[in-house]
Scaffold this motif. Structure first.
Motif, PDB file in Angstrom:
ATOM      1  N   GLY A  22       0.821  -1.213   0.000  1.00 28.10           N
ATOM      2  CA  GLY A  22       0.000   0.000   0.000  1.00 28.10           C
ATOM      3  C   GLY A  22       0.851   1.256   0.000  1.00 28.10           C
ATOM      4  N   ALA A  23       1.938   1.240   0.757  1.00 32.71           N
ATOM      5  CA  ALA A  23       2.842   2.400   0.796  1.00 32.71           C
ATOM      6  C   ALA A  23       3.507   2.612  -0.565  1.00 32.71           C
ATOM      7  CB  ALA A  23       3.896   2.207   1.883  1.00 32.71           C
ATOM      8  N   THR A  40       2.315   1.682  -3.472  1.00 33.39           N
ATOM      9  CA  THR A  40       1.266   2.182  -4.357  1.00 33.39           C
ATOM     10  C   THR A  40       1.029   3.671  -4.127  1.00 33.39           C
ATOM     11  OG1 THR A  40       0.196   0.039  -4.598  1.00 33.39           O
ATOM     12  CG2 THR A  40      -1.183   1.976  -4.946  1.00 33.39           C
ATOM     13  N   ALA A  41       0.973   4.080  -2.869  1.00 35.37           N
ATOM     14  CA  ALA A  41       0.773   5.503  -2.554  1.00 35.37           C
ATOM     15  C   ALA A  41       1.920   6.350  -3.089  1.00 35.37           C
ATOM     16  CB  ALA A  41       0.621   5.684  -1.045  1.00 35.37           C
ATOM     17  N   TYR A  93       3.842   5.656  -5.625  1.00 35.01           N
ATOM     18  CA  TYR A  93       3.694   5.710  -7.077  1.00 35.01           C
ATOM     19  C   TYR A  93       2.640   6.726  -7.496  1.00 35.01           C
ATOM     20  CZ  TYR A  93       6.436   1.420  -7.908  1.00 35.01           C
ATOM     21  OH  TYR A  93       7.413   0.480  -8.009  1.00 35.01           O
ATOM     22  N   LEU A  94       1.519   6.741  -6.792  1.00 40.01           N
ATOM     23  CA  LEU A  94       0.442   7.655  -7.167  1.00 40.01           C
ATOM     24  C   LEU A  94       0.757   9.107  -6.830  1.00 40.01           C
ATOM     25  CD1 LEU A  94      -2.656   5.494  -6.165  1.00 40.01           C
ATOM     26  CD2 LEU A  94      -1.835   6.010  -8.483  1.00 40.01           C
ATOM     27  N   ILE A  95       1.350   9.329  -5.670  1.00 41.38           N
ATOM     28  CA  ILE A  95       1.639  10.701  -5.233  1.00 41.38           C
ATOM     29  C   ILE A  95       2.792  11.319  -6.016  1.00 41.38           C
ATOM     30  CG2 ILE A  95       2.433  12.095  -3.275  1.00 41.38           C
ATOM     31  CD1 ILE A  95       0.852  10.069  -1.470  1.00 41.38           C
ATOM     32  N   ALA A 112       0.852   1.427 -10.590  1.00 39.96           N
ATOM     33  CA  ALA A 112       0.653   1.622  -9.150  1.00 39.96           C
ATOM     34  C   ALA A 112      -0.219   0.526  -8.542  1.00 39.96           C
ATOM     35  CB  ALA A 112       0.027   2.997  -8.902  1.00 39.96           C
TER      36      ALA A 112
END
Length: 135
Positions: A14-15, A17-18, A20-22, A49
């Motif tokens: 999850g971190a 993915t975050a 990658y998105l941010i 992501a």
């Protein structure tokens, strides 16, 4: 222990993915300074992501299967996932272009995770040793 490892795995996925998105633009910038390439990469970056969250279970189970020396089921699961999931999904989603290709890959990783989980449960019920120790 297993629950703790799973929670850590999902939390780290999850971190990632975050992150990658941010920070997608700076990450893409590490790979290219060509505006057209960066724009194209940004359009498909959400697919990238998603992969850590979708694939984390399969990757954790890879470690269990490798550690137990049970690579045979991994081989067959990979073949089944490619032949019966990835290729058909990719074929069906070809009209979506690159989005269809990414969708097929994400579905492939998810199906692999599910199949590895089913194999883990099945082997766990039967026992992880190949040969029983007979007296």
């Amino acid at each position: 222990v297993c629950l703790t490892i799973c929670l850590w795995g999902v939390a780290i996925a999850g971190a990632v993915t975050a992150v990658y998105l941010i920070w997608s633009a700076p990450i893409i910038g590490l790979f290219t300074d060509i505006p057209a390439v960066a724009t194209t990469a940004a359009r498909f970056f959400p697919w990238l992501a998603a992969i850590p969250l979708v694939a984390v279970g399969g990757f954790m189970l890879d470690g269990i299967f490798l550690g137990a020396g049970r690579t045979g089921p991994m081989l067959y699961i990979m073949l089944i996932a490619v032949l019966l999931v990835y290729i058909p999904v990719w074929y069906i989603t070809r009209p979506l272009g690159n989005h269809g290709l990414w969708l097929a890959f994400v579905v492939f990783m998810g199906s692999r995770t599910l199949m590895m989980g089913a194999a883990f449960a099945w082997i766990s019920r039967r026992g992880w040793t190949r040969h029983s120790a007979a007296p």
